[in-house]
Enzyme design. Sequence first.
Site, PDB file in Angstrom:
ATOM      1  N   ASP A 107       0.865  -1.172   0.000  1.00 48.17           N
ATOM      2  CA  ASP A 107       0.000   0.000   0.000  1.00 48.17           C
ATOM      3  C   ASP A 107       0.913   1.237   0.000  1.00 48.17           C
ATOM      4  O   ASP A 107       2.127   1.112   0.240  1.00 48.17           O
ATOM      5  CB  ASP A 107      -0.869  -0.035   1.259  1.00 48.17           C
ATOM      6  N   ASP A 146       0.013   5.302   0.905  1.00 50.42           N
ATOM      7  CA  ASP A 146      -0.144   6.262   1.997  1.00 50.42           C
ATOM      8  C   ASP A 146      -0.291   5.531   3.333  1.00 50.42           C
ATOM      9  O   ASP A 146      -1.114   4.632   3.468  1.00 50.42           O
ATOM     10  CB  ASP A 146      -1.374   7.155   1.736  1.00 50.42           C
TER      11      ASP A 146
END
Lengths: 307, 307
Positions: free
Chosen positions: B27, B29
């Site tokens: 992922d 952020d």
Amino acid sequence: MASTNLMSLSDIEKKKFLESFDSFISDCDGVLWHGRKPVSGAQDVLKNLVSMGKRRFYFTNNSTLTRKQFIEKFNTLGFDAEEDEILSTAWLTAKYLKNINFSKKVYVIGGTAVKEELDAFGIENIGVGPDNYMPKNSSSFSLGNSNIELVPDVGAVVIGYDFFFSYPKLMKACSYLNNPECLFIATNKDEKFPAADGVIVPGAGAFVAALETCSERNAVVMGKPSPFAIDNVLIPSGLDSKRCLMIGDRCNTDIQFGNQRGMTTLLVETGVHKYSDLEKFKSSGMNHLIPSYYTSSVADLLEIMNL
Amino acid sequence: MASTNLMSLSDIEKKKFLESFDSFISDCDGVLWHGRKPVSGAQDVLKNLVSMGKRRFYFTNNSTLTRKQFIEKFNTLGFDAEEDEILSTAWLTAKYLKNINFSKKVYVIGGTAVKEELDAFGIENIGVGPDNYMPKNSSSFSLGNSNIELVPDVGAVVIGYDFFFSYPKLMKACSYLNNPECLFIATNKDEKFPAADGVIVPGAGAFVAALETCSERNAVVMGKPSPFAIDNVLIPSGLDSKRCLMIGDRCNTDIQFGNQRGMTTLLVETGVHKYSDLEKFKSSGMNHLIPSYYTSSVADLLEIMNL
């Protein structure tokens, strides 16, 4: 839980049925009329209730009219009604806030009827109409620099049907609701309405779902099937729910509403649901949608009244 | 189901851990950066994966950037990335429609990135930008006479984050979806994002909830936690999910996504969820949210790489 065909009762049973109620609550569209066409005989049934000394209520989830405007509509369609007999969701919202002595501002996603009912109770409110912050192009908006102005002293968000519904409204409402003390009220949760030419009109339920999702909170709902109106308006006004008949055409709003707090329910087959739908509900275990009685039209009550 | 502290493993176990994966999905952020600030050491971890001969993917639910724009963002923050390594939901949407040889028009509620990715695959699309039908005042709109123009040949509705989201867009999308053959695709279902000054920014999930409610249909979701990308992009590209590590900071998107199809999952505590949240999930029976491993930062992998 079984549903009884009202007209299969004996004459004596029919008379007893009618005598067992002091109050009658009727849904409007699909029971008393379709669009602008009254259901034949419905006006006489509703009129007779008054001369028989029964209390009478009209309960509609529609939040786009004030009680005054509903009376005009009723009269146009040949029905008589007093303001006190009308349970409409814009009015219920204002009445509720008045009852709890709400003294802050209300942020409204909704139509002018919500504003007018709040105004009538002296409750300060903002938000009705187009939102001026609606961005004109991509460059006028960026996520990190939202520039949304939040008004201090907003203590409740009310959401209903609003054809000016837009992203800035959702952002404002969601931001107010980030304060856990801010009340969250929905007029109703109806999903959609069919319109002309294949157009589907989203109902207030769509807007409520959006706001419930981004606020991660659940709204208090004024409209059917929520029992809110029974507990907060009808029972306080002296209604004995065990001697009350709820008449409706939608099992997942009207009948579910009426099946609470000991009311008796009557499904009329002039609208959304028919007797044939009940088997489906039963086999899915949704007994709360099964009416006590069913019949083809509210006008069948006229025959019973004339026995 | 228990979660293991990655750094509590012995050195030999740590090396075996790293060797047990051919592919790594991260992922962005909350794992690699916060806003515009990179997580210290993260760049080196991602760079080393390539020199170790591992495959590397970046998976973000954000639908507001194209893959090309993500590469620019990555480079600005000191990360290197190739287009093929980026799983972004605007691109996934376009890729999916291309894969099924979709040849009709797409009605898009979303941003320019969705339009650009669709354009790049030659898929005709309408809807991006403000909707001209937005009513200016109450009298320009009435329920029964909606005057919405529906374009023929729309075969899919795509919905994602759109700051021009408005009532007419919802009405159009809902009307297209009334045709059961019309596809219904959501880029992602993220509920909200915090912004400055107490403002909460509604995420795509809010818009999707509105449309799912009024269409009475469920969207096919491209973003995490939907397994869509595993089944339709990663496994077809040769990825062995049993030899893949999914790294994320949110249990209900990243970890839930990775826990499917036999992947191993690693929660890093630089973002939304911490080790202390896992007990809550366990006691609520939400075992699908529990990562195989947890550690304080993705940079801990650097220590293991240097063993």
